[in-house]
Design a protein around this motif. Structure first.
Motif, PDB file in Angstrom:
ATOM      1  N   PHE A  40     -10.909 -17.239   0.058  1.00 60.17           N
ATOM      2  CA  PHE A  40      -9.920 -16.986   1.322  1.00 60.17           C
ATOM      3  C   PHE A  40      -8.904 -17.465   1.046  1.00 60.17           C
ATOM      4  CE2 PHE A  40      -8.855 -17.128   6.077  1.00 60.17           C
ATOM      5  CZ  PHE A  40      -8.568 -16.099   6.258  1.00 60.17           C
ATOM      6  N   ASP A  41      -8.314 -18.016   1.456  1.00 58.12           N
ATOM      7  CA  ASP A  41      -7.611 -19.657   0.930  1.00 58.12           C
ATOM      8  C   ASP A  41      -6.473 -18.538   0.017  1.00 58.12           C
ATOM      9  OD1 ASP A  41      -8.083 -21.308   2.609  1.00 58.12           O
ATOM     10  OD2 ASP A  41      -8.791 -22.506   0.954  1.00 58.12           O
ATOM     11  N   ASN A  42      -6.979 -18.116  -1.269  1.00 57.09           N
ATOM     12  CA  ASN A  42      -6.026 -17.571  -1.882  1.00 57.09           C
ATOM     13  C   ASN A  42      -5.714 -16.080  -1.683  1.00 57.09           C
ATOM     14  OD1 ASN A  42      -6.646 -19.354  -4.082  1.00 57.09           O
ATOM     15  ND2 ASN A  42      -7.761 -17.638  -5.481  1.00 57.09           N
ATOM     16  N   LEU A  43      -6.481 -15.595  -0.445  1.00 59.14           N
ATOM     17  CA  LEU A  43      -5.861 -14.373  -0.415  1.00 59.14           C
ATOM     18  C   LEU A  43      -4.202 -14.245   0.910  1.00 59.14           C
ATOM     19  CD1 LEU A  43      -6.491 -11.446   0.730  1.00 59.14           C
ATOM     20  CD2 LEU A  43      -8.201 -11.676   2.060  1.00 59.14           C
ATOM     21  N   VAL A  44      -4.586 -15.825   1.722  1.00 58.46           N
ATOM     22  CA  VAL A  44      -4.032 -15.504   3.007  1.00 58.46           C
ATOM     23  C   VAL A  44      -2.651 -16.339   1.931  1.00 58.46           C
ATOM     24  CG1 VAL A  44      -3.495 -17.341   4.531  1.00 58.46           C
ATOM     25  CG2 VAL A  44      -5.403 -16.877   4.515  1.00 58.46           C
ATOM     26  N   ASN A  45      -2.818 -17.142   0.562  1.00 54.15           N
ATOM     27  CA  ASN A  45      -1.704 -17.524   0.202  1.00 54.15           C
ATOM     28  C   ASN A  45      -0.970 -16.204  -0.504  1.00 54.15           C
ATOM     29  OD1 ASN A  45      -2.073 -20.224   0.459  1.00 54.15           O
ATOM     30  ND2 ASN A  45      -2.942 -20.407  -1.237  1.00 54.15           N
ATOM     31  N   ASP A  46      -1.964 -15.287  -0.753  1.00 55.48           N
ATOM     32  CA  ASP A  46      -0.853 -13.856  -1.534  1.00 55.48           C
ATOM     33  C   ASP A  46      -0.351 -13.602  -0.478  1.00 55.48           C
ATOM     34  OD1 ASP A  46      -1.808 -14.454  -3.959  1.00 55.48           O
ATOM     35  OD2 ASP A  46      -3.406 -13.827  -4.455  1.00 55.48           O
ATOM     36  N   MET A  47      -1.089 -13.124   0.746  1.00 54.38           N
ATOM     37  CA  MET A  47      -0.867 -12.622   1.533  1.00 54.38           C
ATOM     38  C   MET A  47       0.829 -13.178   1.917  1.00 54.38           C
ATOM     39  SD  MET A  47      -2.465  -9.316   2.210  1.00 54.38           S
ATOM     40  CE  MET A  47      -2.433  -9.549  -0.168  1.00 54.38           C
ATOM     41  N   ARG A  48       0.890 -14.459   2.164  1.00 58.80           N
ATOM     42  CA  ARG A  48       1.954 -15.247   2.554  1.00 58.80           C
ATOM     43  C   ARG A  48       3.101 -15.195   1.708  1.00 58.80           C
ATOM     44  NH1 ARG A  48      -0.659 -19.629   3.406  1.00 58.80           N
ATOM     45  NH2 ARG A  48      -0.399 -19.503   5.270  1.00 58.80           N
ATOM     46  N   ASP A  49       3.046 -14.840   0.421  1.00 60.03           N
ATOM     47  CA  ASP A  49       3.850 -14.854  -0.392  1.00 60.03           C
ATOM     48  C   ASP A  49       4.336 -13.273   0.716  1.00 60.03           C
ATOM     49  OD1 ASP A  49       3.552 -17.332  -1.405  1.00 60.03           O
ATOM     50  OD2 ASP A  49       2.464 -16.769  -3.179  1.00 60.03           O
ATOM     51  N   LEU A  50       3.287 -12.475   0.107  1.00 62.19           N
ATOM     52  CA  LEU A  50       4.042 -10.630  -0.097  1.00 62.19           C
ATOM     53  C   LEU A  50       4.846 -10.416   1.505  1.00 62.19           C
ATOM     54  CD1 LEU A  50       0.922  -8.781  -1.128  1.00 62.19           C
ATOM     55  CD2 LEU A  50       3.472  -8.795  -2.053  1.00 62.19           C
ATOM     56  N   ALA A  51       4.418 -11.444   2.638  1.00 58.32           N
ATOM     57  CA  ALA A  51       5.435 -11.306   3.797  1.00 58.32           C
ATOM     58  C   ALA A  51       6.855 -11.610   3.905  1.00 58.32           C
ATOM     59  CB  ALA A  51       4.626 -12.054   5.264  1.00 58.32           C
ATOM     60  N   GLN A  52       6.769 -12.865   2.805  1.00 56.81           N
ATOM     61  CA  GLN A  52       8.294 -13.361   2.992  1.00 56.81           C
ATOM     62  C   GLN A  52       9.217 -12.643   1.699  1.00 56.81           C
ATOM     63  OE1 GLN A  52       7.212 -17.491   2.056  1.00 56.81           O
ATOM     64  NE2 GLN A  52       6.630 -17.879   4.073  1.00 56.81           N
ATOM     65  N   SER A  53       8.647 -11.675   0.914  1.00 58.85           N
ATOM     66  CA  SER A  53       9.578 -11.559   0.059  1.00 58.85           C
ATOM     67  C   SER A  53      10.014 -10.057   0.553  1.00 58.85           C
ATOM     68  CB  SER A  53       8.649 -10.699  -1.299  1.00 58.85           C
ATOM     69  OG  SER A  53       7.609  -9.201  -0.808  1.00 58.85           O
ATOM     70  N   SER A  54      11.039  -9.475  -0.123  1.00 54.40           N
ATOM     71  CA  SER A  54      11.505  -8.291   0.499  1.00 54.40           C
ATOM     72  C   SER A  54      10.406  -7.130   0.744  1.00 54.40           C
ATOM     73  CB  SER A  54      13.099  -7.995  -0.176  1.00 54.40           C
ATOM     74  OG  SER A  54      12.933  -8.094  -1.076  1.00 54.40           O
ATOM     75  N   TYR A  55      11.086  -6.145   1.449  1.00 54.28           N
ATOM     76  CA  TYR A  55      10.822  -4.416   1.434  1.00 54.28           C
ATOM     77  C   TYR A  55      11.018  -4.141   0.413  1.00 54.28           C
ATOM     78  CZ  TYR A  55       9.496   0.071   2.696  1.00 54.28           C
ATOM     79  OH  TYR A  55       8.753   1.382   2.414  1.00 54.28           O
ATOM     80  N   ALA A  56       9.522  -3.159  -0.667  1.00 55.65           N
ATOM     81  CA  ALA A  56      10.166  -2.948  -1.815  1.00 55.65           C
ATOM     82  C   ALA A  56       9.592  -1.474  -1.506  1.00 55.65           C
ATOM     83  CB  ALA A  56       9.528  -2.820  -2.912  1.00 55.65           C
ATOM     84  N   ALA A  57      10.633  -0.317  -1.246  1.00 53.67           N
ATOM     85  CA  ALA A  57       9.950   0.825  -1.292  1.00 53.67           C
ATOM     86  C   ALA A  57       9.334   1.505  -2.867  1.00 53.67           C
ATOM     87  CB  ALA A  57      10.938   2.441  -1.033  1.00 53.67           C
ATOM     88  N   PRO A  58       8.014   2.865  -1.886  1.00 56.83           N
ATOM     89  CA  PRO A  58       7.313   3.142  -3.007  1.00 56.83           C
ATOM     90  C   PRO A  58       7.893   4.101  -3.664  1.00 56.83           C
ATOM     91  CG  PRO A  58       6.513   3.802  -0.604  1.00 56.83           C
ATOM     92  CD  PRO A  58       7.556   2.885  -0.745  1.00 56.83           C
ATOM     93  N   LYS A  59       7.672   4.124  -4.914  1.00 56.17           N
ATOM     94  CA  LYS A  59       8.287   5.104  -5.921  1.00 56.17           C
ATOM     95  C   LYS A  59       8.177   6.297  -5.856  1.00 56.17           C
ATOM     96  CE  LYS A  59       7.004   2.111 -10.256  1.00 56.17           C
ATOM     97  NZ  LYS A  59       6.785   2.074 -11.396  1.00 56.17           N
ATOM     98  N   PRO A  60       9.313   7.065  -5.662  1.00 51.34           N
ATOM     99  CA  PRO A  60       8.580   9.416  -5.286  1.00 51.34           C
ATOM    100  C   PRO A  60       7.541   9.593  -5.703  1.00 51.34           C
ATOM    101  CG  PRO A  60      10.304   8.664  -6.782  1.00 51.34           C
ATOM    102  CD  PRO A  60       9.923   7.098  -5.901  1.00 51.34           C
TER     103      PRO A  60
END
Length: 92
Positions: A40-60
């Motif tokens: 769970f700690d690894n999951l929280v850390n991964d989600m925290r990193d994703l939340a702090q990164s900038s938004y990347a639009a999905p490929k069309p």
């Protein structure tokens, strides 16, 4: 002595499966890479990193899915009488 005849579809299916099995390596690549422990700690850390990164639009989307609108999606129906699960019951 009774022998069952092999239908063309069965023959082609078995031939394709045999060919695909011959092409597969004895050990898959996934077995060579050690799996990281899921905690769970690894999951929280991964989600925290994703939340702090900038938004990347999905490929069309390409191909026929690009032209599929809501109404066309709603019209998609699967064959219930002739499908793979025909006669297996409503909820399997």
């Amino acid at each position: 002595m009774r022998t069952e005849s092999l239908e063309r579809r069965q023959f082609l299916t078995l031939s394709a499966a045999s060919f695909a099995a011959a092409l597969m390596p004895l050990r898959s690549r996934a077995q060579e890479v050690p799996a990281a422990s899921f905690t769970f700690d690894n999951l929280v850390n991964d989600m925290r990193d994703l939340a702090q990164s900038s938004y990347a639009a999905p490929k069309p989307v390409k191909g026929f899915l690009a032209d599929l609108d809501y109404d066309a999606y709603q019209r998609i129906r699967f064959p219930t009488r002739t499908g793979a699960l025909a006669g297996k019951g409503r909820y399997l």
